[in-house]
Design a protein around this motif. Structure first.
Motif, PDB file in Angstrom:
ATOM      1  N   ASP A 111      92.871  92.208   9.353  1.00  0.00           N
ATOM      2  CA  ASP A 111      93.854  91.162   8.954  1.00  0.00           C
ATOM      3  C   ASP A 111      94.030  90.838   7.578  1.00  0.00           C
ATOM      4  OD1 ASP A 111      95.084  91.048  11.822  1.00  0.00           O
ATOM      5  OD2 ASP A 111      93.117  89.681  12.271  1.00  0.00           O
ATOM      6  N   GLY A 112      94.877  91.470   6.848  1.00  0.00           N
ATOM      7  CA  GLY A 112      94.966  91.212   5.335  1.00  0.00           C
ATOM      8  C   GLY A 112      94.290  92.103   4.396  1.00  0.00           C
ATOM      9  N   GLY A 113      94.160  93.516   5.077  1.00  0.00           N
ATOM     10  CA  GLY A 113      93.592  94.155   3.931  1.00  0.00           C
ATOM     11  C   GLY A 113      92.925  95.528   4.828  1.00  0.00           C
ATOM     12  N   TYR A 114      92.093  96.453   3.958  1.00  0.00           N
ATOM     13  CA  TYR A 114      91.612  97.683   4.364  1.00  0.00           C
ATOM     14  C   TYR A 114      90.175  97.613   4.155  1.00  0.00           C
ATOM     15  CZ  TYR A 114      96.217  99.819   4.808  1.00  0.00           C
ATOM     16  OH  TYR A 114      97.407 100.029   5.330  1.00  0.00           O
ATOM     17  N   PHE A 115      89.150  98.144   4.790  1.00  0.00           N
ATOM     18  CA  PHE A 115      87.683  98.125   4.358  1.00  0.00           C
ATOM     19  C   PHE A 115      87.243  99.532   4.851  1.00  0.00           C
ATOM     20  CE2 PHE A 115      83.176  97.915   4.967  1.00  0.00           C
ATOM     21  CZ  PHE A 115      82.745  97.225   3.905  1.00  0.00           C
ATOM     22  N   PRO A 116      86.800 100.073   3.630  1.00  0.00           N
ATOM     23  CA  PRO A 116      86.965  99.788   2.132  1.00  0.00           C
ATOM     24  C   PRO A 116      88.061 100.130   1.644  1.00  0.00           C
ATOM     25  CG  PRO A 116      85.957 102.039   2.396  1.00  0.00           C
ATOM     26  CD  PRO A 116      86.034 101.489   3.814  1.00  0.00           C
ATOM     27  N   THR A 117      88.354  99.333   0.421  1.00  0.00           N
ATOM     28  CA  THR A 117      89.764  99.550  -0.299  1.00  0.00           C
ATOM     29  C   THR A 117      89.911 100.839  -0.995  1.00  0.00           C
ATOM     30  OG1 THR A 117      89.023  98.357  -2.148  1.00  0.00           O
ATOM     31  CG2 THR A 117      90.126  96.986  -0.465  1.00  0.00           C
ATOM     32  N   ILE A 118      88.553 101.366  -1.212  1.00  0.00           N
ATOM     33  CA  ILE A 118      88.546 102.878  -1.968  1.00  0.00           C
ATOM     34  C   ILE A 118      87.588 103.991  -1.174  1.00  0.00           C
ATOM     35  CG2 ILE A 118      87.946 104.370  -4.104  1.00  0.00           C
ATOM     36  CD1 ILE A 118      88.498 101.974  -5.593  1.00  0.00           C
ATOM     37  N   THR A 119      88.242 104.874  -0.632  1.00  0.00           N
ATOM     38  CA  THR A 119      87.382 105.771   0.383  1.00  0.00           C
ATOM     39  C   THR A 119      87.158 107.037  -0.620  1.00  0.00           C
ATOM     40  OG1 THR A 119      88.329 105.100   2.282  1.00  0.00           O
ATOM     41  CG2 THR A 119      87.571 107.106   2.265  1.00  0.00           C
ATOM     42  N   TYR A 120      85.801 107.427  -0.692  1.00  0.00           N
ATOM     43  CA  TYR A 120      85.447 108.551  -1.738  1.00  0.00           C
ATOM     44  C   TYR A 120      85.256 109.706  -0.813  1.00  0.00           C
ATOM     45  CZ  TYR A 120      84.757 105.029  -5.185  1.00  0.00           C
ATOM     46  OH  TYR A 120      85.123 104.144  -6.289  1.00  0.00           O
ATOM     47  N   ALA A 121      85.960 110.731  -0.961  1.00  0.00           N
ATOM     48  CA  ALA A 121      85.933 111.866   0.215  1.00  0.00           C
ATOM     49  C   ALA A 121      86.344 113.274  -0.756  1.00  0.00           C
ATOM     50  CB  ALA A 121      87.197 111.458   1.121  1.00  0.00           C
ATOM     51  N   MET A 122      86.545 114.043   0.199  1.00  0.00           N
ATOM     52  CA  MET A 122      86.918 115.462  -0.534  1.00  0.00           C
ATOM     53  C   MET A 122      87.882 116.071   0.264  1.00  0.00           C
ATOM     54  SD  MET A 122      82.854 116.867  -1.181  1.00  0.00           S
ATOM     55  CE  MET A 122      83.283 118.446  -2.071  1.00  0.00           C
ATOM     56  N   GLN A 123      88.695 116.878  -0.218  1.00  0.00           N
ATOM     57  CA  GLN A 123      89.567 117.666   0.585  1.00  0.00           C
ATOM     58  C   GLN A 123      89.147 118.262   1.607  1.00  0.00           C
ATOM     59  OE1 GLN A 123      92.035 120.166  -1.968  1.00  0.00           O
ATOM     60  NE2 GLN A 123      92.381 118.697  -3.543  1.00  0.00           N
ATOM     61  N   GLY A 124      89.879 118.160   2.801  1.00  0.00           N
ATOM     62  CA  GLY A 124      89.176 118.906   3.879  1.00  0.00           C
ATOM     63  C   GLY A 124      88.151 117.640   4.833  1.00  0.00           C
ATOM     64  N   ASP A 125      88.335 116.801   4.049  1.00  0.00           N
ATOM     65  CA  ASP A 125      87.601 115.686   5.100  1.00  0.00           C
ATOM     66  C   ASP A 125      88.621 114.901   5.762  1.00  0.00           C
ATOM     67  OD1 ASP A 125      85.252 115.975   3.756  1.00  0.00           O
ATOM     68  OD2 ASP A 125      85.142 114.296   2.713  1.00  0.00           O
ATOM     69  N   THR A 126      88.259 113.989   6.739  1.00  0.00           N
ATOM     70  CA  THR A 126      89.062 113.467   7.575  1.00  0.00           C
ATOM     71  C   THR A 126      88.874 111.811   7.488  1.00  0.00           C
ATOM     72  OG1 THR A 126      89.042 115.240   9.186  1.00  0.00           O
ATOM     73  CG2 THR A 126      89.727 112.912  10.174  1.00  0.00           C
ATOM     74  N   ILE A 127      90.093 110.927   7.405  1.00  0.00           N
ATOM     75  CA  ILE A 127      89.992 109.580   7.396  1.00  0.00           C
ATOM     76  C   ILE A 127      90.372 109.218   8.583  1.00  0.00           C
ATOM     77  CG2 ILE A 127      90.506 107.435   6.276  1.00  0.00           C
ATOM     78  CD1 ILE A 127      90.761 108.936   3.704  1.00  0.00           C
ATOM     79  N   VAL A 128      89.603 108.377   9.255  1.00  0.00           N
ATOM     80  CA  VAL A 128      89.853 107.826  10.525  1.00  0.00           C
ATOM     81  C   VAL A 128      90.288 106.337  10.350  1.00  0.00           C
ATOM     82  CG1 VAL A 128      89.305 107.145  12.960  1.00  0.00           C
ATOM     83  CG2 VAL A 128      88.444 109.143  11.917  1.00  0.00           C
TER      84      VAL A 128
END
Length: 116
Positions: free
Chosen positions: A34-51
């Motif tokens: 409620d009110g934001g994302y956690f984390p606000t910055i996601t460190y990833a690489m091409q080919g990764d998946t964000i859920v």
């Protein structure tokens, strides 16, 4: 001499297997609060998946800039998986924070900073 040959052959085979093996993709979780994302910055690489996991008290939608991609409605405790491709935008948004401002999250292909 034979042992040296075997060790060299094993070393070459091992090196070739490491070079030829595909990169392993990772899965990253972003909580929709409620009110934001956690984390606000996601460190990833091409080919990764964000859920994206809806940990808020209402149905949520997450989208890329100009609706380049959208999760559709994510129910409370539901999730949406986004595979990162070369053309995936590095920002996402949806909903507003507790003060009425649009909330935004980011994806970074930079290495994650080290904790001090």
């Amino acid at each position: 001499m034979l042992n040296s040959f075997r060790m060299s052959t094993f070393a070459i085979a091992t090196a070739a297997a490491c070079i030829a093996s595909p990169a392993v993709s990772a899965e990253h979780t972003v909580l929709i609060e409620d009110g934001g994302y956690f984390p606000t910055i996601t460190y990833a690489m091409q080919g990764d998946t964000i859920v994206f996991v809806n940990d808020s008290n209402a149905t949520q939608t997450v989208s890329g800039p100009n609706d380049s991609w959208t999760s559709g409605s994510i129910p409370v405790d539901g999730s949406f998986a986004l595979a990162l491709m070369e053309d995936t935008p590095l920002t996402f948004n949806g909903g507003v924070d507790l003060e009425g401002f649009d909330i935004e999250g980011q994806i970074s292909y930079d290495p994650a900073p080290l904790d001090e």
